[in-house]
Design a protein around this motif. Sequence first.
Motif, mmCIF file in Angstrom:
data_model
loop_
_atom_site.group_PDB
_atom_site.id
_atom_site.type_symbol
_atom_site.label_atom_id
_atom_site.label_comp_id
_atom_site.label_asym_id
_atom_site.label_seq_id
_atom_site.Cartn_x
_atom_site.Cartn_y
_atom_site.Cartn_z
ATOM 1 N N PRO A 36 35.213 29.403 15.120
ATOM 2 C CA PRO A 36 35.190 30.170 13.866
ATOM 3 C C PRO A 36 34.168 31.301 13.875
ATOM 4 C CG PRO A 36 34.240 27.981 13.544
ATOM 5 C CD PRO A 36 34.866 27.984 14.912
ATOM 6 N N THR A 37 33.214 31.261 14.805
ATOM 7 C CA THR A 37 32.211 32.322 14.924
ATOM 8 C C THR A 37 32.613 33.392 15.937
ATOM 9 O OG1 THR A 37 31.040 30.956 16.534
ATOM 10 C CG2 THR A 37 30.296 30.836 14.241
ATOM 11 N N GLY A 38 33.788 33.260 16.555
ATOM 12 C CA GLY A 38 34.241 34.226 17.548
ATOM 13 C C GLY A 38 35.441 34.999 17.049
ATOM 14 N N GLU B 82 45.148 31.471 -3.566
ATOM 15 C CA GLU B 82 44.209 30.964 -2.570
ATOM 16 C C GLU B 82 44.044 31.975 -1.441
ATOM 17 O OE1 GLU B 82 43.451 26.995 0.206
ATOM 18 O OE2 GLU B 82 45.470 27.440 -0.528
ATOM 19 N N ILE B 83 42.809 32.229 -1.066
ATOM 20 C CA ILE B 83 42.495 33.170 0.007
ATOM 21 C C ILE B 83 41.941 32.372 1.185
ATOM 22 C CG2 ILE B 83 41.170 35.186 0.705
ATOM 23 C CD1 ILE B 83 40.948 35.834 -2.356
ATOM 24 N N LEU B 84 42.692 32.358 2.277
ATOM 25 C CA LEU B 84 42.282 31.652 3.477
ATOM 26 C C LEU B 84 41.530 32.602 4.396
ATOM 27 C CD1 LEU B 84 45.691 29.894 4.166
ATOM 28 C CD2 LEU B 84 43.757 28.972 2.870
ATOM 29 N N ARG B 85 40.669 32.046 5.227
ATOM 30 C CA ARG B 85 39.924 32.847 6.197
ATOM 31 C C ARG B 85 40.069 32.207 7.574
ATOM 32 N NH1 ARG B 85 37.693 33.350 1.269
ATOM 33 N NH2 ARG B 85 36.698 35.331 0.692
ATOM 34 N N TYR B 86 40.531 33.005 8.534
ATOM 35 C CA TYR B 86 40.747 32.527 9.902
ATOM 36 C C TYR B 86 40.089 33.486 10.887
ATOM 37 C CZ TYR B 86 44.238 28.928 8.824
ATOM 38 O OH TYR B 86 44.866 27.788 8.374
ATOM 39 N N ALA B 87 39.675 32.937 12.024
ATOM 40 C CA ALA B 87 39.221 33.740 13.161
ATOM 41 C C ALA B 87 40.327 33.724 14.205
ATOM 42 C CB ALA B 87 37.933 33.186 13.744
ATOM 43 N N ALA B 88 40.796 34.896 14.601
ATOM 44 C CA ALA B 88 41.923 35.013 15.526
ATOM 45 C C ALA B 88 41.449 35.407 16.919
ATOM 46 C CB ALA B 88 42.924 36.038 15.007
ATOM 47 N N PRO C 213 40.559 28.089 11.363
ATOM 48 C CA PRO C 213 39.988 28.330 10.042
ATOM 49 C C PRO C 213 38.486 28.576 10.118
ATOM 50 C CG PRO C 213 41.392 26.383 10.018
ATOM 51 C CD PRO C 213 41.194 26.753 11.454
ATOM 52 N N ILE C 214 37.999 29.426 9.227
ATOM 53 C CA ILE C 214 36.572 29.685 9.112
ATOM 54 C C ILE C 214 36.041 28.891 7.916
ATOM 55 C CG2 ILE C 214 34.796 31.432 8.718
ATOM 56 C CD1 ILE C 214 36.715 33.513 9.860
ATOM 57 N N PRO C 215 35.172 27.920 8.156
ATOM 58 C CA PRO C 215 34.613 27.144 7.032
ATOM 59 C C PRO C 215 33.820 28.035 6.076
ATOM 60 C CG PRO C 215 34.169 26.086 9.145
ATOM 61 C CD PRO C 215 34.677 27.460 9.458
ATOM 62 N N ASP C 216 33.665 27.560 4.848
ATOM 63 C CA ASP C 216 32.951 28.343 3.835
ATOM 64 C C ASP C 216 31.520 28.629 4.224
ATOM 65 O OD1 ASP C 216 35.213 28.370 2.281
ATOM 66 O OD2 ASP C 216 34.606 26.681 1.030
#
Length: 291
Positions: free
Chosen positions: A17-19, A6-12, A285-288
């Motif tokens: 999630p757009t920043g 599983e590959i997760l995507r996060y904005a730090a 988390p960054i939604p799909d």
Amino acid sequence: MTTTPEILRYAAFTDLPTGGNPAGVVLDASGLDDAAMQRIAAEVDFAETAFVTGRDGDAYALRYFSPIAEVPFCGHATVATAVALAERSATGALRFATPVGPIEIVTTRGADGITAAFTSVDTDLAEFDAPTLERTLDLLGLDAGALSSVLPPRLAFAGNWHPVLVVDDARAFDGFAFDPAEARAFMDEQGWPATITVLHPIASADAGGPRRFEARNVFPVGRIAEDPATGSAAAAVGGYLRAIGAVVPPALVVIEQGRHVGRPGELVVEIPPSGGITVSGRAVPIPDDVG
């Protein structure tokens, strides 16, 4: 047949999630070899993807890949990984075994979500030689007269070496530009695996709060030219400010970054009298359906 984890995507370093700075996170990379991790990082196409490759005692073994190569350390992907782990278990102290050494990180849950604070390895500082500084300025289209008269250019280390340039003039800071291919070739030649950090002072500690800077970080990898929020650079900046005597530790510095690439974020930098620098921020988390 190898199963893709599983590959997760996060904005730090952001609440949105757009920043901030997007990072890929793979929490179970124990079955992946180097080629597979590099392939996944290229497919994710964020500045870095972090891979938990197993356990080293009580520490999570963590490696980082940009779309084109492995990098020794990545602050925003470390924060993203810590938040992802905390969301799936509990907040508290974590240890990561990274290519640059052990990294301590603490996660806490507040009303707005989980914050992660990592402490870098010990810092170091080196001087630019004159020809390299001149080439760096030429690359960015900056005149030497735009540089700060009190915060000199240096090479700063907190896991990666980062050239640090401080530009007083807001127009010069906002207006500098570079050719990504030329920047990549120059940075590879110099052995700079992470970013060229350009800072602009926006508030002094005398104003009643922490000293604040805005940062732009040159980081040409794949489709990326400028990094939105750079944890390793923030740690290096903390070490730089301490080493040149620009702050009196313990000190707090806030770095704003990402405005120039449409992903604003904020990094909080705690500078102790000695040792590693602590950098903290949120990750979400960054939604799909969000790029």
